[in-house]
Design an enzyme around this catalytic site. Sequence first.
Site, PDB file in Angstrom:
ATOM      1  N   LYS A   1       0.830  -1.265   0.125  1.00 50.39           N
ATOM      2  CA  LYS A   1      -0.100   0.095  -0.051  1.00 50.39           C
ATOM      3  C   LYS A   1       0.886   1.313   0.033  1.00 50.39           C
ATOM      4  O   LYS A   1       0.297   2.464  -0.200  1.00 50.39           O
ATOM      5  CB  LYS A   1      -0.942  -0.077   1.421  1.00 50.39           C
ATOM      6  CG  LYS A   1      -1.918  -1.040   1.077  1.00 50.39           C
ATOM      7  CD  LYS A   1      -2.863  -1.198   0.006  1.00 50.39           C
ATOM      8  CE  LYS A   1      -3.931  -2.216   0.113  1.00 50.39           C
ATOM      9  NZ  LYS A   1      -4.729  -2.306  -1.053  1.00 50.39           N
TER      10      LYS A   1
ATOM     11  N   SER B   1      -2.719 -12.583   4.349  1.00 51.17           N
ATOM     12  CA  SER B   1      -2.935 -12.379   3.013  1.00 51.17           C
ATOM     13  C   SER B   1      -1.785 -12.808   2.086  1.00 51.17           C
ATOM     14  O   SER B   1      -1.984 -13.518   1.130  1.00 51.17           O
ATOM     15  CB  SER B   1      -3.035 -10.837   2.322  1.00 51.17           C
ATOM     16  OG  SER B   1      -2.195  -9.935   2.875  1.00 51.17           O
TER      17      SER B   1
END
Length: 400
Positions: A92, A334
């Site tokens: 991110k 994840s």
Amino acid sequence: MKFSTLNIALLSAASLAGSVSAFVAPSSSAAIQSKSTTLLAKTRGEGYGAPLDNISEAVGNTPMVKVSDRICPAGRTIYAKCEFFNPLSSVKDRLALSIIESAEKDGSLKPGMTVVEATSGNTGIAVAMMCAQRGYPCVITMAEPFSVERRKLMRMLGAKVIVTPKAGKGTGMVEKAAELAEKHGWFLCHQFETEANWKIHYDTTGPEICNDLKDSKLDYWVTGYGTGGTFHGAGKYIKEASPDTKIILAEPGAANLIGSGIKTERKADGSPAGSHPAFAAHPIQGWTPDFIPLVLEKGLDQTLQDEMVEIPDGVAVAMSQSLARNEGILTGISGGATMWAAVETAKKAPEGSVIVAMLPDTGERYLSTPLFASIAADMNEEELEIARSTPNFILEPVEA
């Protein structure tokens, strides 16, 4: 050569040995072959390069690391794209850099404006980093279930963190961010809708993968989705540069929003009008909010994915722990989910196939989550036995 000519000069990634499932004792040959079998991208001691002007210049150019045959099926090659090498330890960081710089360029973000965004954590941490570096006040909205360490990291970076009730799910924190932006005249990042999201992956993540494999091939690229920016942007680039590469998109089996075939109803700005009916709570933080983001939907509309994989309960945590114990790769839930999908892909792939799996962040973001639930803080019996094997400095447990 398989890839088209690329214009961006990027570092080649280091290829290191690694492992799978619970701990597997290495064979004698695997234990002996501990050193790298390929040259590092740069010789240790050579230095990074010229000093950077600011922390945002450290975003991107993350390495790919080879996964050993203790995890990777024989005759296949899996590389992990390790996004935790970004300065704030997640993919991110790319998104936040792109949103802030794009908004500065188009004038929608002006000096002194407050930046606000809804996040499961990693985007908020990255946005807080960029705001700290550029001097913008930062407010983050985050739903209650996400890990407390993420809140603390954002506050450490100077952000104000507004925690929204669990019952509101992801849509609740998104609506809260929009309310705050409208009320106070703040700049709203719109990570789930903005084209700045996927474009940074088209410009950087995709080219990095293709450049680092310029002397090889790429048969499969495996990713999950949160906003869908990595899938959309890097997937679009990879399909253009290497049309034969198959893209595998994963989502939680408990929340198969794409698999349901039901579209998300939207407001005029592209944000969700409500929670998706196929959503159910799942442990893969950062993946699959309770709506299909617009960035993801636009990637799906281009049919970039060749196959969908549903992640069963439990396998993501198990694979994350396996990567840590067998490979020394510390990634989050994840990352474990994506690697599980990559291994399952490799099992069915032709011999000689090369697979790249995205590892979005570091395992240190998950200390208070199910990833570490089985990891004790106190010594277990085996550790106590080792401590007692010599006579001094033994910390005996205190009986309740």
